[in-house]
Design an enzyme around this catalytic site. Sequence first.
Site, PDB file in Angstrom:
ATOM      1  N   LYS A  50      29.233 -13.401-109.712  1.00 54.97           N
ATOM      2  CA  LYS A  50      29.267 -14.601-110.476  1.00 54.97           C
ATOM      3  C   LYS A  50      29.240 -14.588-112.144  1.00 54.97           C
ATOM      4  O   LYS A  50      29.798 -15.325-112.699  1.00 54.97           O
ATOM      5  CB  LYS A  50      28.271 -15.710-109.937  1.00 54.97           C
ATOM      6  CG  LYS A  50      28.478 -15.954-108.217  1.00 54.97           C
ATOM      7  CD  LYS A  50      27.354 -16.737-107.591  1.00 54.97           C
ATOM      8  CE  LYS A  50      26.710 -16.313-106.266  1.00 54.97           C
ATOM      9  NZ  LYS A  50      27.750 -16.242-105.144  1.00 54.97           N
ATOM     10  N   SER A 108      28.520  -9.679-106.106  1.00 55.23           N
ATOM     11  CA  SER A 108      27.685 -10.805-105.647  1.00 55.23           C
ATOM     12  C   SER A 108      27.302 -11.789-106.738  1.00 55.23           C
ATOM     13  O   SER A 108      28.022 -12.503-107.522  1.00 55.23           O
ATOM     14  CB  SER A 108      26.453 -10.375-104.777  1.00 55.23           C
ATOM     15  OG  SER A 108      26.379 -11.101-103.615  1.00 55.23           O
ATOM     16  N   TRP A 126      30.456 -14.794 -95.360  1.00 54.42           N
ATOM     17  CA  TRP A 126      29.581 -16.051 -96.043  1.00 54.42           C
ATOM     18  C   TRP A 126      30.448 -16.054 -97.649  1.00 54.42           C
ATOM     19  O   TRP A 126      30.070 -17.142 -98.051  1.00 54.42           O
ATOM     20  CB  TRP A 126      28.213 -15.111 -96.086  1.00 54.42           C
ATOM     21  CG  TRP A 126      27.068 -15.838 -96.932  1.00 54.42           C
ATOM     22  CD1 TRP A 126      26.277 -15.410 -98.105  1.00 54.42           C
ATOM     23  CD2 TRP A 126      26.608 -17.164 -96.740  1.00 54.42           C
ATOM     24  NE1 TRP A 126      25.590 -16.571 -98.672  1.00 54.42           N
ATOM     25  CE2 TRP A 126      25.672 -17.491 -97.655  1.00 54.42           C
ATOM     26  CE3 TRP A 126      26.882 -17.988 -95.492  1.00 54.42           C
ATOM     27  CZ2 TRP A 126      24.782 -18.495 -97.448  1.00 54.42           C
ATOM     28  CZ3 TRP A 126      26.037 -19.318 -95.502  1.00 54.42           C
ATOM     29  CH2 TRP A 126      25.091 -19.511 -96.337  1.00 54.42           C
ATOM     30  N   HIS A 135      29.568  -6.957 -97.191  1.00 50.95           N
ATOM     31  CA  HIS A 135      29.068  -7.388 -98.470  1.00 50.95           C
ATOM     32  C   HIS A 135      28.402  -5.952 -99.351  1.00 50.95           C
ATOM     33  O   HIS A 135      27.613  -5.455 -98.767  1.00 50.95           O
ATOM     34  CB  HIS A 135      27.756  -8.424 -98.379  1.00 50.95           C
ATOM     35  CG  HIS A 135      27.479  -8.865 -99.640  1.00 50.95           C
ATOM     36  ND1 HIS A 135      28.488  -9.867-100.253  1.00 50.95           N
ATOM     37  CD2 HIS A 135      26.292  -9.198-100.323  1.00 50.95           C
ATOM     38  CE1 HIS A 135      27.825 -10.393-101.196  1.00 50.95           C
ATOM     39  NE2 HIS A 135      26.671 -10.078-101.411  1.00 50.95           N
TER      40      HIS A 135
HETATM   41  C1  GCU Z   1      23.049 -14.697-101.140  1.00 46.78           C
HETATM   42  C2  GCU Z   1      23.925 -15.798-101.858  1.00 46.78           C
HETATM   43  C3  GCU Z   1      25.122 -15.226-102.432  1.00 46.78           C
HETATM   44  C4  GCU Z   1      25.087 -14.016-103.363  1.00 46.78           C
HETATM   45  C5  GCU Z   1      24.445 -13.180-102.464  1.00 46.78           C
HETATM   46  C6  GCU Z   1      23.980 -11.898-103.304  1.00 46.78           C
HETATM   47  O1  GCU Z   1      23.712 -14.473 -99.994  1.00 46.78           O
HETATM   48  O2  GCU Z   1      23.976 -16.829-100.940  1.00 46.78           O
HETATM   49  O3  GCU Z   1      25.755 -16.624-103.196  1.00 46.78           O
HETATM   50  O4  GCU Z   1      26.344 -13.839-103.780  1.00 46.78           O
HETATM   51  O5  GCU Z   1      23.139 -13.714-101.908  1.00 46.78           O
HETATM   52  O6  GCU Z   1      23.948 -11.991-104.575  1.00 46.78           O
HETATM   53  O7  GCU Z   1      24.066 -10.887-102.666  1.00 46.78           O
END
Ligand code: GCU
Length: 408
Positions: free
Chosen positions: A251, A247, A338, A388
Site C-alpha cells: 500500500k 502487503s 483477505w 500471503h
Molecule cells: C493485515 C491487514 C492487511 C495488511 C496485512 C499485512 O492482514 O489487514 O491490510 O496488508 O496485515 O501487512 O501483512
Amino acid sequence: LLSSGHAQGDFVPNYDESKIPPYALPDPLQRTDGSVIKSTSDWEKRKKEIFEYFQREVYGISPVWDGKMEVREISKNESAIGGTAIRQELKLTLSREGRSLDMFVLLYLPKSAKASPVFLGLNFYGNHTVTDDKDILVTGAWIRNNETYHSENNRASEKGRGLRKDAWPVEEIIGRGYGVATLYYGELDPDFDDGFKNGVHALYPQQRDSSSWGSIAGWAWGLSRMMDYLETHAGVDKKKVAVLGHSRLGKAALWAGALDERFAMVISNNSGCGGAALSRRKFGETVGRINTAFPHWFADRFKSYNDRENELLVDQHQLIALMAPRPVYIASGVEDTWADPKGEFLGGLEASPVYGLFGKEGMPVSEMPAVDQPVMGTIGYHVRSGGHGLTRYDWKQYLEFADKHWGK
Ligand code: GCU
C-alpha cells in the site's frame, strides 16, 4: 505473522462473489464536473483532482520535506555476494527544527555496471533479516514481538539474522544486474497507534487535523527520502528506481509512486485493501475493518467511509492510474483471499484506459489470468499459487518485468 486484524470484533469477511454489493466505479477519465478527458494534457488536471482527493480523504497530506539530510556510511564491503556486489550501510539522519530521525539503509549494488537500476523497498523485521551477512546492524527501533523472527520486548535480535532472505533474493537480483535498497519500516514510523508522537510524524509536530498523514503516508514519505539519497549515488541509475512493497508496505509503495514521480516503476505485492484492491467489492478486508484494526494507517477522514465505500469519489483503480504512463506490477496470491486477488486484478484493469490515453497498453488481458500465468503490459499482473507473502516466484516476475521495460 503480523497482527492481521482478521479476527477482531464480530466482523465476518465476505468471500462469496455472488454477495458483492452492486457498485459503479468512478470513471478515471471523467472529471467531477462531468467533462470527459481525451488528452494527456487534460489528464494532468484530472490526475491532480484524483491525487488531491486521495491525499485529503484516504492517506492524509504529507508535508513537503524542508529539512536537512546528513549521510554517514557506517559500513562498506567491496566484495559482497561472492565478490559480485558492493554492500553499504548508510545512516541517513533527517533533521528539522531541532528534531531528528535516523534511517539505516542497506544497499547492494552489482559490480557489473557503473550505474545500476535499483529495487527499493521497506522491510518488516529489520535489515539484518534480509541476508546472512554477519555484520549488518540489528535495528534498535521499536519492533513488533514475533517468535519466528526473534523479536522480544519490542526489540529485534541477532537471532533473526537472515530469516527473511527468501523474501529478498539479493544474490539473484544482483546476478540479473539490479541493485537493491531496503530499510526497516519501523524506523520511519513504528506500526502502532501512538497518536503520531514518534517516527517521521514527530519531525512535524504541528496541530493535526482529519486530513493529516497516517502511517502509510509516513512510510511512503520515507521512501522518497531514500530516493533523495539514491539520486546522489553514482552507482545508481536514478531513472530506473522501482519502488516495491508487500502487503501494508505494498500500500505504501503504491502511495509513494503516486506522490513521487521519480519512481519509474511501482510494484505492489499482495497490497489488498487500501492498496490495489477495489474497495467497493467489500471482499475480504473492508474499509471499515482496516480502519478499525489499524486506526493509524490512514487519514482520520477515511473512517467516515467505513461501510460507505460508494460515497468515496475514488476507488483504488484510480490510485493505479496515477502512475500512468509508468509501468506498474500488481501481484496476488490465490489463497490470499483477505487481500481480494480479483479486486487487485480489477484495480489494474480499470486503470488501463488512462494508459490508453498515453498510447500504452495497461493490463494486456481483460479476464483474470490463470494461477501462475503472469501477464505483462505496461501494467503487469499475476496471481501465484499460495497465500500471503513475498516469494522468489514474485521476484522472478518483477525481474522479468523490469528487463522488459528497461531493455535488458
Ligand atoms: C493485515 C491487514 C492487511 C495488511 C496485512 C499485512 O492482514 O489487514 O491490510 O496488508 O496485515 O501487512 O501483512
